[in-house]
Design a protein around this motif. Structure first.
Motif, PDB file in Angstrom:
ATOM      1  N   LYS A  64      36.634 106.366  -3.406  1.00 17.08           N
ATOM      2  CA  LYS A  64      36.654 105.079  -2.695  1.00 17.08           C
ATOM      3  C   LYS A  64      37.683 104.134  -3.336  1.00 17.08           C
ATOM      4  O   LYS A  64      38.458 103.474  -2.642  1.00 17.08           O
ATOM      5  CB  LYS A  64      35.267 104.442  -2.735  1.00 17.08           C
ATOM      6  CG  LYS A  64      34.242 105.104  -1.829  1.00 17.08           C
ATOM      7  CD  LYS A  64      32.904 104.395  -1.925  1.00 17.08           C
ATOM      8  CE  LYS A  64      31.832 105.096  -1.062  1.00 17.08           C
ATOM      9  NZ  LYS A  64      30.524 104.428  -1.204  1.00 17.08           N
ATOM     10  N   ASN A  65      37.677 104.072  -4.681  1.00 18.52           N
ATOM     11  CA  ASN A  65      38.639 103.213  -5.371  1.00 18.52           C
ATOM     12  C   ASN A  65      40.062 103.719  -5.175  1.00 18.52           C
ATOM     13  O   ASN A  65      41.006 102.934  -5.077  1.00 18.52           O
ATOM     14  CB  ASN A  65      38.308 103.140  -6.860  1.00 18.52           C
ATOM     15  CG  ASN A  65      37.057 102.308  -7.126  1.00 18.52           C
ATOM     16  OD1 ASN A  65      36.832 101.293  -6.479  1.00 18.52           O
ATOM     17  ND2 ASN A  65      36.231 102.727  -8.056  1.00 18.52           N
ATOM     18  N   PHE A  66      40.236 105.071  -5.122  1.00 22.65           N
ATOM     19  CA  PHE A  66      41.565 105.633  -4.865  1.00 22.65           C
ATOM     20  C   PHE A  66      42.073 105.193  -3.497  1.00 22.65           C
ATOM     21  O   PHE A  66      43.243 104.851  -3.333  1.00 22.65           O
ATOM     22  CB  PHE A  66      41.518 107.157  -4.928  1.00 22.65           C
ATOM     23  CG  PHE A  66      41.366 107.705  -6.329  1.00 22.65           C
ATOM     24  CD1 PHE A  66      41.331 106.847  -7.427  1.00 22.65           C
ATOM     25  CD2 PHE A  66      41.258 109.060  -6.554  1.00 22.65           C
ATOM     26  CE1 PHE A  66      41.191 107.343  -8.708  1.00 22.65           C
ATOM     27  CE2 PHE A  66      41.111 109.566  -7.824  1.00 22.65           C
ATOM     28  CZ  PHE A  66      41.077 108.698  -8.914  1.00 22.65           C
ATOM     29  N   LYS A  67      41.182 105.230  -2.493  1.00 25.19           N
ATOM     30  CA  LYS A  67      41.596 104.844  -1.144  1.00 25.19           C
ATOM     31  C   LYS A  67      41.966 103.360  -1.094  1.00 25.19           C
ATOM     32  O   LYS A  67      42.911 102.966  -0.411  1.00 25.19           O
ATOM     33  CB  LYS A  67      40.476 105.158  -0.159  1.00 25.19           C
ATOM     34  CG  LYS A  67      40.273 106.654   0.076  1.00 25.19           C
ATOM     35  CD  LYS A  67      39.125 106.933   1.038  1.00 25.19           C
ATOM     36  CE  LYS A  67      38.954 108.443   1.229  1.00 25.19           C
ATOM     37  NZ  LYS A  67      37.799 108.747   2.107  1.00 25.19           N
ATOM     38  N   ILE A  68      41.179 102.515  -1.821  1.00 25.53           N
ATOM     39  CA  ILE A  68      41.523 101.086  -1.894  1.00 25.53           C
ATOM     40  C   ILE A  68      42.918 100.923  -2.495  1.00 25.53           C
ATOM     41  O   ILE A  68      43.755 100.173  -1.987  1.00 25.53           O
ATOM     42  CB  ILE A  68      40.478 100.331  -2.746  1.00 25.53           C
ATOM     43  CG1 ILE A  68      39.109 100.325  -2.032  1.00 25.53           C
ATOM     44  CG2 ILE A  68      40.930  98.910  -3.033  1.00 25.53           C
ATOM     45  CD1 ILE A  68      37.994  99.774  -2.881  1.00 25.53           C
ATOM     46  N   LEU A  69      43.190 101.678  -3.573  1.00 27.47           N
ATOM     47  CA  LEU A  69      44.485 101.592  -4.248  1.00 27.47           C
ATOM     48  C   LEU A  69      45.614 102.039  -3.334  1.00 27.47           C
ATOM     49  O   LEU A  69      46.673 101.411  -3.273  1.00 27.47           O
ATOM     50  CB  LEU A  69      44.446 102.455  -5.515  1.00 27.47           C
ATOM     51  CG  LEU A  69      45.705 102.408  -6.401  1.00 27.47           C
ATOM     52  CD1 LEU A  69      45.960 100.988  -6.862  1.00 27.47           C
ATOM     53  CD2 LEU A  69      45.550 103.333  -7.596  1.00 27.47           C
ATOM     54  N   GLN A  70      45.401 103.126  -2.575  1.00 27.06           N
ATOM     55  CA  GLN A  70      46.444 103.632  -1.676  1.00 27.06           C
ATOM     56  C   GLN A  70      46.720 102.645  -0.541  1.00 27.06           C
ATOM     57  O   GLN A  70      47.862 102.459  -0.125  1.00 27.06           O
ATOM     58  CB  GLN A  70      46.036 104.993  -1.125  1.00 27.06           C
ATOM     59  CG  GLN A  70      46.101 106.097  -2.176  1.00 27.06           C
ATOM     60  CD  GLN A  70      45.581 107.424  -1.672  1.00 27.06           C
ATOM     61  OE1 GLN A  70      44.703 107.456  -0.827  1.00 27.06           O
ATOM     62  NE2 GLN A  70      46.124 108.496  -2.192  1.00 27.06           N
ATOM     63  N   VAL A  71      45.643 102.001  -0.014  1.00 26.03           N
ATOM     64  CA  VAL A  71      45.845 100.997   1.036  1.00 26.03           C
ATOM     65  C   VAL A  71      46.644  99.818   0.489  1.00 26.03           C
ATOM     66  O   VAL A  71      47.568  99.309   1.138  1.00 26.03           O
ATOM     67  CB  VAL A  71      44.484 100.529   1.593  1.00 26.03           C
ATOM     68  CG1 VAL A  71      44.669  99.317   2.502  1.00 26.03           C
ATOM     69  CG2 VAL A  71      43.816 101.657   2.356  1.00 26.03           C
ATOM     70  N   LEU A  72      46.311  99.379  -0.724  1.00 30.47           N
ATOM     71  CA  LEU A  72      47.047  98.268  -1.327  1.00 30.47           C
ATOM     72  C   LEU A  72      48.500  98.632  -1.576  1.00 30.47           C
ATOM     73  O   LEU A  72      49.406  97.806  -1.401  1.00 30.47           O
ATOM     74  CB  LEU A  72      46.377  97.855  -2.648  1.00 30.47           C
ATOM     75  CG  LEU A  72      44.968  97.240  -2.539  1.00 30.47           C
ATOM     76  CD1 LEU A  72      44.414  96.973  -3.927  1.00 30.47           C
ATOM     77  CD2 LEU A  72      44.979  95.963  -1.725  1.00 30.47           C
ATOM     78  N   SER A  73      48.748  99.906  -1.983  1.00 33.93           N
ATOM     79  CA  SER A  73      50.115 100.323  -2.290  1.00 33.93           C
ATOM     80  C   SER A  73      51.006 100.288  -1.065  1.00 33.93           C
ATOM     81  O   SER A  73      52.220 100.097  -1.175  1.00 33.93           O
ATOM     82  CB  SER A  73      50.104 101.735  -2.874  1.00 33.93           C
ATOM     83  OG  SER A  73      49.751 102.698  -1.891  1.00 33.93           O
ATOM     84  N   GLU A  74      50.431 100.459   0.126  1.00 33.08           N
ATOM     85  CA  GLU A  74      51.228 100.420   1.356  1.00 33.08           C
ATOM     86  C   GLU A  74      51.764  99.013   1.632  1.00 33.08           C
ATOM     87  O   GLU A  74      52.692  98.845   2.425  1.00 33.08           O
ATOM     88  CB  GLU A  74      50.381 100.912   2.530  1.00 33.08           C
ATOM     89  CG  GLU A  74      49.984 102.382   2.417  1.00 33.08           C
ATOM     90  CD  GLU A  74      49.005 102.800   3.509  1.00 33.08           C
ATOM     91  OE1 GLU A  74      48.637 101.911   4.312  1.00 33.08           O
ATOM     92  OE2 GLU A  74      48.625 103.980   3.543  1.00 33.08           O
ATOM     93  N   ASN A  75      51.172  97.989   1.012  1.00 36.71           N
ATOM     94  CA  ASN A  75      51.604  96.607   1.223  1.00 36.71           C
ATOM     95  C   ASN A  75      52.379  96.063   0.022  1.00 36.71           C
ATOM     96  O   ASN A  75      52.626  94.863  -0.056  1.00 36.71           O
ATOM     97  CB  ASN A  75      50.381  95.727   1.494  1.00 36.71           C
ATOM     98  CG  ASN A  75      49.699  96.082   2.785  1.00 36.71           C
ATOM     99  OD1 ASN A  75      50.087  95.646   3.845  1.00 36.71           O
ATOM    100  ND2 ASN A  75      48.668  96.914   2.702  1.00 36.71           N
TER     101      ASN A  75
END
Length: 755
Positions: A64-75
Motif C-alpha cells: 500500500k505504501n509502495f503504491k502511494i509512493l508510485q502515485v506521488l512519483s508520477e507528480n
C-alpha cells in the motif's frame, strides 16, 4: 489330572483373551505416543499458518505504501518541488497514512579547472523539501544543505542505479517533539533517461505491531519482525529495543534467534515450535523476515506425564482381567458351550433355535444379543440386495440412534446417492462443455470461409447461431460508425418480413440502437406485443426471450446480434452467443475493411480516368504558362536575391497549421545545430521541451485565425543549449484568406541578453 475337552477349550480361551489384552495394551501405548507426536505437528502447522498470515498482511501494508509512493512519483517534477506549488504534497500527506513526504533533487557538479589531469569540483545541492504532519497541520522544511541528513549518499546512488523502490533501515526520529520509530522508502523519478531526483515517504510501522499482536496464537508467543540487516522493526518485547540490531539486545528474543541460526526455516527445539517467513514486497530489492516462537501446548506436555499412569493402570487391568476371565471360564464353561454353538450357527448363517434358555442370567443376555445379531444379519442381507439392485427408496430408515451399524448403512446409502447426483451433474457439465466446443468449431468453419460479401458472412454466422442454439429468430446488424452512424440490418434468418418494417436505426433508437449506445447486451423476457411473432400451424405467438448483444472491436461497436427464443434458454447458450460475439469481431472487422478496400479501388479507377482527361487539359494550359514562366523567372531572380539577403540575416522555418515541418533556412540550421535531415518528417512540437508544447499550440491557434504574433522565446539547440530568440509568427494565406502555412522568423539575441 486328566484334562477334559472343555477344560482344554477353557484354557485356550483364557490364553486367547490374555493375548488380546496384551495387544490392546500395546495399541493404547502406540496411540498415546502418536497423539503426542501429532500434537507437535499440529502446533507446527498452526504456527506456520499464523506466520504466513502475518507475513501476507505485512506485505500488503508495505505494498500500500509502495503504491502511494508510485502515485506521488508520477507528480514529481521541477515545478512541484517549488514551495509555491506545495498544495499537492500537503493534500497527499493529509489524505494518506504517512508521516513525511521527502523530495530530493540530485546534486549539480561545477568544475573550476578544465585541465584533464586535475579537476577540482565543488558540489552545489538543489533545494530539497520535507513535508511533515502533526494532528492535521503541515510543516514544510526547506534545505539547501548536504542531503546526508535526509538520505545516506550510498543509498541515494543505489536508488538511482537500481531504478527500484528501496526500503531504508528503521530508525528512531523526533517528529513534532515525539520520538517515533520511522521507516523510509524511496523511489527514483526519471523523465525518459533523465534523472529528476528521488521521492520518499516516511511512515510509522505501528500497523505492523497491530498485525503481530492481533494474530498472536498464544498469550506467551514471541514474534520478531526484522529488517534485511536484522534490525528490529516490531516484536513482542520491550519497545526501547526497537530499531536496534537483534544481536545488540539482551533477553529471550536474542537467545531464541541465535539458537535457530543455521537450522531449517520451520521446526521444533526445546520447548518451542519456531517458524520463519521471508517478506518480499513487490517492486523492491529489499526483504524482511518474521520469526514466530510458540511454546508447545500444555496438553502435549501433559500426555508425557499421563502416559506413565496409564501404563500402570493398564497393567492392573491386565492382571485383573486374567484372574476374572479364569474365574468366569470355570464357572460358566458348560453353559457357555451352548452359547458358543449358537454363535457358530449365527456366524455360519444357519437357522438357530433360541428357545432353550439357560438358568444363568448372563448366558440369557448373550443369547438374546445373539438372537438380535441374527435378526440384524437377516435385515442387512435384505438391505444389501436392495443396494445392489439400486432400490434405495424402498429401504426403511432405522430410527434407533444407538444402532451404529444401521446409521452407517444409512450413511453409505446417502453417500451413494450423493455420488450418483454428482456424477449426473458432472456428466451434464461435460455435455455442456462438449456442446460449447462443437459450437465454436461450427462458428470457426464459417469464419474460415473466404468471402468478400459481408451479407454472406453475417448470414452464415446468424444461421449457424440460430440453428445451433435452437433459437427461432436471428438478425445481424452492421454499425456504420465511421460514416453516417446508422445501424443497418444486413442479414436475418428465420425472421418473418413483418418484423423488419424498420431495417435501419440511429444510435439510441429502438432496442438495437440502445444496445449500440450503451455498448452492453440487452436481455428481455417480456417483449412488447408488437415486437415480433412466431408463426406456426397453431397460430402466432410472442417469443419468450430476446437477447441483443454488441460485437465489439477496440471499444467500437461493429455490429449487433439479435437472437429470439420461444422460452428462456439455458444459461450456457446465452454465454455461447456472447462469447461468439467476442470471437467473430476480428473476422467481421476484416470483412468490413476488405469491402471498403474494394470500394476504394473502384473509386480510384474512376478517378484515374478523370485524371487522364484533366491531364490533357493541363498540357494545353502548360503551353500558355510557358510564356508566363519567362516573365516569372525574371522577377523570381530578383525575389531570390532579396530572400538570400533575408536568409543570411533572419532565421526562418515554415510548417503547416498542424505543425508539420516544411522548410528551414541555413541560418536556423546553423544556429540551432541541426541538419536538414534531422527535421525531415518531424513536427514543430518535437523541437521544443514538453512544458513548452501547450504554449506553442496556443500560438499556432492564434496564427491560424490570421493574426501576426511577436514573442520573446527560449528555444533549445540540438545539444540542449538554450537560445533566447526575438520571434514572429506570420500566417501565409491563400486567395480566400485560408492559412496555408505558418512562417517563423527569429533573431538570436542570446549574447545581447547575457551582456
Amino acid at each position: 489330572m486328566k484334562l477334559s475337552f472343555n477344560n482344554i477349550k477353557s484354557i485356550i480361551s483364557s490364553y486367547s483373551i490374555i493375548v488380546l489384552t496384551a495387544i490392546f495394551t500395546l495399541v493404547i501405548i502406540l496411540i498415546l505416543l502418536f497423539s503426542y507426536n501429532n500434537a507437535k505437528k499440529e502446533d507446527l502447522k498452526f504456527s506456520i499458518y499464523s506466520t504466513e498470515l502475518d507475513a501476507e498482511k505485512i506485505s500488503n501494508e508495505l505494498n500500500k505504501n509502495f503504491k502511494i509512493l508510485q502515485v506521488l512519483s508520477e507528480n514529481f517534477s521541477s515545478e512541484y518541488i517549488q514551495k509555491e506549488n506545495n498544495e499537492f504534497w500537503k493534500n497527499s500527506l493529509l489524505n494518506e497514512n504517512i508521516e513525511k513526504i521527502i523530495l530530493v533533487r540530485p546534486p549539480e557538479i561545477k568544475f573550476y579547472n578544465d585541465s584533464l589531469q586535475t579537476r577540482k569540483t565543488d558540489t552545489v545541492y538543489y533545494k530539497s523539501i520535507i513535508y511533515s504532519k502533526n494532528k492535521g497541520e503541515i510543516n514544510i522544511e526547506e534545505t539547501n544543505s548536504n542531503f546526508d541528513k535526509i538520505i545516506n549518499p550510498t543509498l541515494f546512488y543505489k536508488i538511482k542505479k537500481n531504478k527500484n523502490i528501496i526500503v531504508d533501515e528503521p530508525k528512531n526520529q523526533e517528529i513534532f517533539g515525539k520520538d517515533l520509530e520511522i521507516i523510509k522508502i524511496f523511489f527514483p523519478v526519471y523523465s525518459g533517461d533523465k534523472f529528476l531526483g528521488i521521492i520518499g515517504i516516511a511512515f510509522n510501522p505501528k500497523k505492523f505491531e497491530q498485525i503481530i499482536y492481533t494474530n498472536k496464537n498464544r498469550l506467551n508467543t514471541i514474534k520478531i519482525l526484522l529488517s534485511e540487516k536484522n534490525n528490529i522493526i516490531s516484536f513482542t518485547g520491550k519497545d526501547w529495543n526497537k530499531t536496534k540490531n537483534i544481536s545488540e539486545i539482551e533477553g529471550t528474543e536474542k537467545q531464541l534467534f541465535e539458537k535457530i541460526n543455521g537450522k531449517p526455516a520451520n521446526g521444533t527445539f526445546g520447548g518451542y515450535v519456531y517458524t520463519t517467513q521471508i517478506i518480499n514486497p513487490e517492486n523492491s530489492d529489499n526483504y524482511w523476515k518474521i520469526y514466530n516462537f510458540t511454546p508447545l501446548r500444555e496438553f502435549s506436555k501433559q500426555i508425557l506425564i499421563n502416559t506413565r499412569y496409564n501404563i500402570i493402570l493398564i497393567i492392573i487391568v491386565y492382571i485383573f482381567s486374567i484372574l476374572f476371565i479364569n474365574y468366569l471360564t470355570k464357572k460358566f464353561d458348560e453353559k457357555f458351550n451352548e452359547t458358543v454353538e449358537r454363535s457358530i450357527n449365527v456366524a455360519s448363517g444357519k437357522n438357530t433355535d433360541f428357545q432353550n434358555k439357560s438358568n444363568v442370567n448372563e448366558i440369557n443376555i448373550i443369547d438374546e444379543n445373539l438372537k438380535k445379531i441374527y435378526e440384524k444379519n437377516l435385515e442387512y442381507i435384505k438391505v444389501s440386495k436392495k443396494i445392489i439392485e439400486g432400490d434405495y427408496n424402498s429401504i426403511e430408515k432405522n430410527e434407533n440412534v444407538n444402532d451404529e451399524l444401521s446409521i452407517l448403512v444409512g450413511q453409505i446409502i446417502q453417500k451413494i446417492k450423493d455420488i450418483e447426483i454428482e456424477k449426473k451433474e458432472n456428466e451434464k457439465i461435460s455435455e455442456i462443455e462438449e456442446w460449447v466446443r462443437n459450437g465454436f468449431a461450427e462458428i470457426a468453419k464459417v469464419q474460415n470461409l473466404i468471402t468478400s460479401n459481408l451479407e454472406t458472412l453475417t448470414l452464415n454466422l446468424i444461421k449457424t447461431l440460430v440453428n445451433y442454439t435452437n433459437a427461432v429468430f436471428g438478425g445481424f446488424y452492421i454499425h456504420h460508425y465511421e460514416t453516417d452512424k446508422r445501424i443497418e440490418l444486413v442479414s436475418s434468418y428465420a425472421f418473418s418480413s413483418e418484423k423488419f418494417i424498420e431495417k435501419s436505426f440511429a444510435v439510441g433508437e429502438g432496442l438495437v440502437g440502445a444496445c449500440v449506445y450503451a455498448k452492453k447486451k440487452i436481455e428481455l423476457s417480456k417483449l412488447p406485443e408488437n415486437y415480433m411473432n412466431i408463426s406456426s400451424g397453431l397460430g402466432n405467438a410472442l417469443p419468450g426471450y430476446l437477447l441483443i448483444t454488441p460485437v465489439m472491436w477496440h471499444n467500437e461497436v461493429l455490429g449487433v446480434i439479435e437472437i429470439a427464443f420461444v422460452n428462456v434458454p439455458e444459461k450456457h447458450k446465452l454465454q455461447f452467443i456472447e462469447q461468439t460475439a467476442e470471437n467473430i469481431s476480428s473476422s467481421l472487422n476484416s470483412s468490413i475493411v476488405s469491402i471498403k478496400t474494394i470500394e476504394l479501388l473502384a473509386k480510384s479507377t474512376n478517378q484515374t480516368v478523370e485524371l487522364y482527361n484533366k491531364e490533357q487539359e493541363l498540357n494545353e494550359k502548360i503551353k500558355e504558362l510557358q510564356s508566363i514562366q519567362t516573365e516569372y523567372d525574371f522577377h523570381s531572380k530578383e525575389m531570390q536575391s532579396m530572400l538570400n539577403a533575408v536568409n543570411n540575416t533572419v532565421m526562418s522555418i515554415e510548417y503547416t497549421p498542424e505543425g508539420q515541418l516544411l522548410t528551414a533556412n541555413d541560418l536556423y540550421l546553423q544556429t540551432m545545430g541541426f541538419e536538414l535531415k534531422d527535421l525531415q518528417g518531424k513536427t514543430v512540437f518535437e523541437l521544443v521541451k514538453a512544458e513548452q508544447i501547450t504554449e506553442l499550440k496556443e500560438i499556432i491557434e492564434e496564427v491560424k485565425k490570421g493574426n501576426l504574433l511577436r514573442k520573446q522565446l527560449v528555444r533549445y539547440t540540438k545539444s540542449g543549449e538554450p537560445k533566447n530568440l526575438s520571434a514572429s509568427y506570420t500566417p501565409y494565406k491563400d486567395s480566400e484568406g485560408k492559412v496555408l502555412r505558418i512562417i517563423f522568423f527569429a533573431f538570436d539575441v542570446t549574447e545581447f541578453i547575457q551582456k
